[in-house]
Design an enzyme around this catalytic site. Structure first.
Site, short mmCIF file in Angstrom:
data_model
loop_
_atom_site.label_atom_id
_atom_site.label_comp_id
_atom_site.label_asym_id
_atom_site.label_seq_id
_atom_site.Cartn_x
_atom_site.Cartn_y
_atom_site.Cartn_z
N HIS A 49 37.97 39.40 30.85
CA HIS A 49 37.25 40.54 31.42
C HIS A 49 37.50 41.79 30.57
O HIS A 49 38.40 41.82 29.72
CB HIS A 49 37.68 40.79 32.87
CG HIS A 49 39.10 41.18 33.05
ND1 HIS A 49 40.07 40.34 33.53
CD2 HIS A 49 39.74 42.35 32.80
CE1 HIS A 49 41.22 40.96 33.57
NE2 HIS A 49 41.06 42.19 33.13
P1 TYD Z 1 43.14 38.20 38.06
O1 TYD Z 1 42.21 39.36 37.91
O2 TYD Z 1 42.51 36.84 38.15
O3 TYD Z 1 44.21 38.21 36.89
P2 TYD Z 1 44.01 38.04 35.28
O4 TYD Z 1 43.02 39.06 34.86
O5 TYD Z 1 45.36 38.26 34.72
O6 TYD Z 1 43.53 36.67 34.99
O7 TYD Z 1 44.05 38.48 39.34
C1 TYD Z 1 44.65 37.43 40.08
C2 TYD Z 1 44.68 37.83 41.55
O8 TYD Z 1 45.52 38.95 41.76
C3 TYD Z 1 43.32 38.18 42.10
O9 TYD Z 1 43.23 37.63 43.40
C4 TYD Z 1 43.34 39.69 42.19
C5 TYD Z 1 44.81 39.99 42.41
N1 TYD Z 1 45.25 41.28 41.84
C6 TYD Z 1 45.63 42.30 42.71
O10 TYD Z 1 45.58 42.16 43.94
N2 TYD Z 1 46.06 43.47 42.18
C7 TYD Z 1 46.15 43.66 40.84
O11 TYD Z 1 46.57 44.76 40.40
C8 TYD Z 1 45.73 42.60 39.96
C9 TYD Z 1 45.79 42.78 38.46
C10 TYD Z 1 45.29 41.43 40.50
#
Ligand code: TYD
Length: 135
Positions: A49
């Site tokens: 992303h």
């Molecule tokens: P995700 O966006 O998939 O992580 P990455 O970009 O590292 O692959 O996030 C995983 C999960 O954590 C998703 O359910 C959203 C949650 N999350 C939060 O609640 N707060 C945060 O600050 C972040 C980064 C993720």
């Protein structure tokens, strides 16, 4: 591609090491959120992303991982393998995190609270976002 990395100064003494980071002094934004990624399974690729506004500093405080960066024109790979190295990722940069060692702990300092509407999760949308800023 212009990649901004920091080499943080460790306060080492005969007890061990300590790194201290202050907003605007050691990196160019105020921190509203901190999160960390650990216990990442082998061959997992995270991220996929970009962000509309969010700025981040990534530090692999234990173990190692690699970061794939894509500004819409060029790509780069950055190895994070020491707690003294910080990678600054601005908003309009596609990023993927991969090649995590089993003991990796990736610490992220973020300029904004979690906001799903700030994410650009589709690569074609990201390319369109970059193009719209250039026109
Ligand atoms: P995700 O966006 O998939 O992580 P990455 O970009 O590292 O692959 O996030 C995983 C999960 O954590 C998703 O359910 C959203 C949650 N999350 C939060 O609640 N707060 C945060 O600050 C972040 C980064 C993720």
């Amino acid at each position: 591609m212009d990649i901004k990395t920091y080499s943080f100064e460790p306060h080492g003494d005969d007890r061990g090491q300590l790194v201290a980071l202050e907003e605007y002094k050691d990196f160019p934004f105020a921190v509203k959120r901190v999160y960390y990624i650990y216990d990442t399974l082998k061959d997992v690729v995270r991220g996929h992303h970009a962000h509309k506004c969010l700025k981040q500093i990534l530090i692999c405080v234990h173990g190692s991982c690699r970061i794939h960066l894509d500004d819409g024109h060029e790509t780069a790979e950055v190895l994070l393998d020491t707690p003294t190295k910080g990678l600054y990722i601005e908003n309009d940069m596609w990023r993927e995190m991969y090649d995590f060692s089993s003991d990796a702990v990736l610490l992220v300092l973020a300029s904004e609270l979690y906001d799903e509407s700030d994410y650009i999760r589709n690569y074609d949308d990201f390319k369109a976002f970059v193009a719209s800023k250039e026109n």
